[in-house]
Design a protein around this motif. Structure first.
Motif, PDB file in Angstrom:
ATOM      1  N   LEU A  42       0.845  -1.195   0.000  1.00 35.37           N
ATOM      2  CA  LEU A  42       0.000   0.000   0.000  1.00 35.37           C
ATOM      3  C   LEU A  42       0.879   1.243   0.000  1.00 35.37           C
ATOM      4  N   ILE A  43       0.616   2.159  -0.921  1.00 34.68           N
ATOM      5  CA  ILE A  43       1.466   3.334  -1.088  1.00 34.68           C
ATOM      6  C   ILE A  43       0.601   4.581  -1.222  1.00 34.68           C
ATOM      7  N   VAL A  44       0.965   5.623  -0.491  1.00 40.86           N
ATOM      8  CA  VAL A  44       0.322   6.929  -0.626  1.00 40.86           C
ATOM      9  C   VAL A  44       1.272   7.841  -1.373  1.00 40.86           C
ATOM     10  N   ASP A  45       0.855   8.318  -2.538  1.00 37.38           N
ATOM     11  CA  ASP A  45       1.759   9.085  -3.399  1.00 37.38           C
ATOM     12  C   ASP A  45       1.878  10.539  -2.953  1.00 37.38           C
ATOM     13  N   SER A  46       2.599  11.327  -3.722  1.00 32.44           N
ATOM     14  CA  SER A  46       2.888  12.712  -3.344  1.00 32.44           C
ATOM     15  C   SER A  46       1.642  13.582  -3.303  1.00 32.44           C
ATOM     16  N   ASN A  47       0.583  13.154  -3.983  1.00 32.36           N
ATOM     17  CA  ASN A  47      -0.677  13.903  -3.991  1.00 32.36           C
ATOM     18  C   ASN A  47      -1.664  13.405  -2.934  1.00 32.36           C
ATOM     19  N   GLY A  48      -1.225  12.441  -2.112  1.00 27.79           N
ATOM     20  CA  GLY A  48      -2.091  11.903  -1.083  1.00 27.79           C
ATOM     21  C   GLY A  48      -3.039  10.829  -1.565  1.00 27.79           C
ATOM     22  N   LYS A  49      -2.860  10.355  -2.798  1.00 26.97           N
ATOM     23  CA  LYS A  49      -3.710   9.300  -3.339  1.00 26.97           C
ATOM     24  C   LYS A  49      -3.133   7.921  -2.973  1.00 26.97           C
ATOM     25  N   THR A  50      -4.016   7.014  -2.581  1.00 25.35           N
ATOM     26  CA  THR A  50      -3.598   5.670  -2.165  1.00 25.35           C
ATOM     27  C   THR A  50      -3.589   4.734  -3.360  1.00 25.35           C
ATOM     28  N   LYS A  51      -2.476   4.065  -3.560  1.00 29.42           N
ATOM     29  CA  LYS A  51      -2.314   3.082  -4.629  1.00 29.42           C
ATOM     30  C   LYS A  51      -1.932   1.738  -4.006  1.00 29.42           C
ATOM     31  N   ASN A  52      -2.180   0.669  -4.744  1.00 26.29           N
ATOM     32  CA  ASN A  52      -1.852  -0.651  -4.192  1.00 26.29           C
ATOM     33  C   ASN A  52      -1.280  -1.573  -5.260  1.00 26.29           C
ATOM     34  N   ALA A  53      -0.399  -2.447  -4.816  1.00 19.90           N
ATOM     35  CA  ALA A  53       0.111  -3.544  -5.629  1.00 19.90           C
ATOM     36  C   ALA A  53      -0.169  -4.826  -4.856  1.00 19.90           C
ATOM     37  N   ASP A  54      -1.046  -5.659  -5.401  1.00 21.16           N
ATOM     38  CA  ASP A  54      -1.438  -6.909  -4.753  1.00 21.16           C
ATOM     39  C   ASP A  54      -0.760  -8.081  -5.457  1.00 21.16           C
ATOM     40  N   TYR A  55      -0.359  -9.077  -4.666  1.00 23.37           N
ATOM     41  CA  TYR A  55       0.187 -10.319  -5.213  1.00 23.37           C
ATOM     42  C   TYR A  55      -0.593 -11.464  -4.580  1.00 23.37           C
ATOM     43  N   HIS A  56      -1.121 -12.333  -5.445  1.00 20.35           N
ATOM     44  CA  HIS A  56      -2.078 -13.339  -4.990  1.00 20.35           C
ATOM     45  C   HIS A  56      -1.486 -14.304  -3.971  1.00 20.35           C
ATOM     46  N   SER A  57      -0.204 -14.526  -4.022  1.00 23.46           N
ATOM     47  CA  SER A  57       0.433 -15.341  -2.988  1.00 23.46           C
ATOM     48  C   SER A  57       1.670 -14.618  -2.465  1.00 23.46           C
ATOM     49  N   PHE A  58       1.981 -14.877  -1.201  1.00 29.75           N
ATOM     50  CA  PHE A  58       3.091 -14.201  -0.529  1.00 29.75           C
ATOM     51  C   PHE A  58       3.649 -15.116   0.545  1.00 29.75           C
ATOM     52  N   LYS A  59       4.958 -15.323   0.489  1.00 32.22           N
ATOM     53  CA  LYS A  59       5.622 -16.150   1.485  1.00 32.22           C
ATOM     54  C   LYS A  59       7.068 -15.688   1.617  1.00 32.22           C
ATOM     55  N   VAL A  60       7.593 -15.805   2.835  1.00 34.59           N
ATOM     56  CA  VAL A  60       9.003 -15.526   3.084  1.00 34.59           C
ATOM     57  C   VAL A  60       9.643 -16.818   3.581  1.00 34.59           C
ATOM     58  N   ASP A  61      10.736 -17.216   2.928  1.00 37.21           N
ATOM     59  CA  ASP A  61      11.435 -18.453   3.280  1.00 37.21           C
ATOM     60  C   ASP A  61      12.121 -18.337   4.639  1.00 37.21           C
ATOM     61  N   SER A  62      12.695 -19.430   5.082  1.00 39.32           N
ATOM     62  CA  SER A  62      13.402 -19.470   6.365  1.00 39.32           C
ATOM     63  C   SER A  62      14.734 -18.721   6.291  1.00 39.32           C
ATOM     64  N   GLU A  63      15.343 -18.527   7.441  1.00 41.55           N
ATOM     65  CA  GLU A  63      16.647 -17.860   7.489  1.00 41.55           C
ATOM     66  C   GLU A  63      17.700 -18.652   6.736  1.00 41.55           C
ATOM     67  N   ASP A  64      17.612 -19.982   6.743  1.00 42.00           N
ATOM     68  CA  ASP A  64      18.572 -20.806   6.005  1.00 42.00           C
ATOM     69  C   ASP A  64      18.576 -20.474   4.525  1.00 42.00           C
ATOM     70  N   ASN A  65      17.455 -19.985   4.027  1.00 40.76           N
ATOM     71  CA  ASN A  65      17.362 -19.583   2.624  1.00 40.76           C
ATOM     72  C   ASN A  65      17.316 -18.072   2.484  1.00 40.76           C
ATOM     73  N   GLY A  66      17.861 -17.378   3.476  1.00 39.52           N
ATOM     74  CA  GLY A  66      18.015 -15.930   3.388  1.00 39.52           C
ATOM     75  C   GLY A  66      16.740 -15.138   3.443  1.00 39.52           C
ATOM     76  N   TYR A  67      15.668 -15.713   4.000  1.00 33.35           N
ATOM     77  CA  TYR A  67      14.361 -15.043   4.035  1.00 33.35           C
ATOM     78  C   TYR A  67      13.947 -14.569   2.641  1.00 33.35           C
ATOM     79  N   ALA A  68      14.125 -15.467   1.666  1.00 29.84           N
ATOM     80  CA  ALA A  68      13.799 -15.129   0.278  1.00 29.84           C
ATOM     81  C   ALA A  68      12.313 -14.827   0.120  1.00 29.84           C
ATOM     82  N   LEU A  69      12.027 -13.892  -0.789  1.00 29.23           N
ATOM     83  CA  LEU A  69      10.667 -13.427  -1.058  1.00 29.23           C
ATOM     84  C   LEU A  69      10.036 -14.275  -2.158  1.00 29.23           C
ATOM     85  N   ARG A  70       8.799 -14.744  -1.947  1.00 33.34           N
ATOM     86  CA  ARG A  70       8.064 -15.524  -2.938  1.00 33.34           C
ATOM     87  C   ARG A  70       6.712 -14.869  -3.197  1.00 33.34           C
ATOM     88  N   LEU A  71       6.491 -14.425  -4.425  1.00 34.83           N
ATOM     89  CA  LEU A  71       5.279 -13.699  -4.781  1.00 34.83           C
ATOM     90  C   LEU A  71       4.512 -14.391  -5.893  1.00 34.83           C
TER      91      LEU A  71
END
Length: 279
Positions: free
Chosen positions: A154-183
């Motif tokens: 969720l992002i509020v831009d310089s004009n105060g308008k709210t924008k969003n970027a949604d990803y249907h799946s979201f997971k963060v791996d374990s520390e052994d895998n560097g907390y890799a991002l999965r989208l």
């Protein structure tokens, strides 16, 4: 029939999860919260679902959506019990776009937070859960591996308008895998700055980097150190929501048009059972 069977299975899982232990007092509950250091007011009475004199740990919600489905409709701090995780204090947004959002991160530029921080700090979490904060990579990993989640950047831009970027799946791996991002697949009106490959690489599937642990693909610099914030850098970024200096999102938050606020929120995407609770 298939839907009925799935709902029946969820019910069995919910109500046959094991023996219920003795109740906890508010202070006993508070002492078991893994990220207690992120509570500015260290008093269990600040938690919306810990107002009873005795609390049964087994009945605590797995996430904010589970609490919402059991009738919790007020924004604020809640204690949740993700599977295989310590108890967590989190900010729940129960009003925005259908409610039930668990907030993982918030960065309002007129408030300060130590974004230029160590691997251990990003692992454990830091900041004030009622203000700018990072919930903690270890806790985010444990939380997102108990269920299938969707994520909203969720992002509020310089004009105060709210924008969003949604990803249907979201997971963060374990520390052994560097907390890799999965989208998963993108939708929204902010633009896809995380899974689209560009001159700065791609953030999806990248390991997390901090000022003292360089996991980016640049050989000539440490992106986290140079940009004063830990993140899933590649070469270096097309989006950066954790910096002492600025908020960046390709095509939306730039040096010319700076954004005012960014947040990361999650809730179950409905693909798995989400265990309910009493509180």
């Amino acid at each position: 029939m298939l839907l009925y069977s799935a709902l029946f299975l969820c019910t069995l899982i919910t109500f046959n999860g094991g023996v219920v232990s003795s109740p906890l007092t508010q202070q006993e509950l508070f002492s078991k919260i893994g990220n207690y250091h992120m509570l500015a007011n260290k008093d269990a009475s600040t938690l919306k679902n810990a107002q009873k004199p005795e609390i049964y740990e087994e009945y605590l919600a797995r996430d904010c959506r589970a609490a919402f489905l059991r009738g919790r409709k007020e924004n604020g701090l809640y204690v949740i019990r993700p599977k295989y995780s310590p108890l967590l204090a989190v900010y729940c947004d129960m009003e925005y776009d259908g409610g039930g959002w668990t907030v993982l991160h918030k960065n309002e530029v007129n408030q300060k937070a130590p974004w230029s921080n160590t691997w251990d700090a990003y692992k454990r979490g830091f900041g004030d859960l009622l203000g700018n904060h990072w919930l903690g990579n270890e806790f985010i990993h444990l939380l997102t591996n108990q269920n299938a989640f969707t994520v909203r950047f969720l992002i509020v831009d310089s004009n105060g308008k709210t924008k969003n970027a949604d990803y249907h799946s979201f997971k963060v791996d374990s520390e052994d895998n560097g907390y890799a991002l999965r989208l998963g697949n993108y939708s929204g009106n902010a633009g896809d700055a995380l899974t689209t490959v560009g001159e700065s690489g791609v953030h999806d599937n990248m390991r997390f980097s901090s000022q003292d642990r360089d996991n980016d693909r640049r050989s000539d610099t440490n992106c986290a150190l140079d940009n004063a914030g830990g993140w899933w850098y590649d070469n270096c970024y097309s989006a950066l929501l954790t910096s002492d200096n600025h908020i960046r999102w390709k095509g939306l938050c730039t040096e010319v048009s700076s954004c005012k606020l960014a947040a990361i929120l999650i809730r179950p995407n409905g693909q798995n059972c989400n265990l309910s609770s009493r509180y």
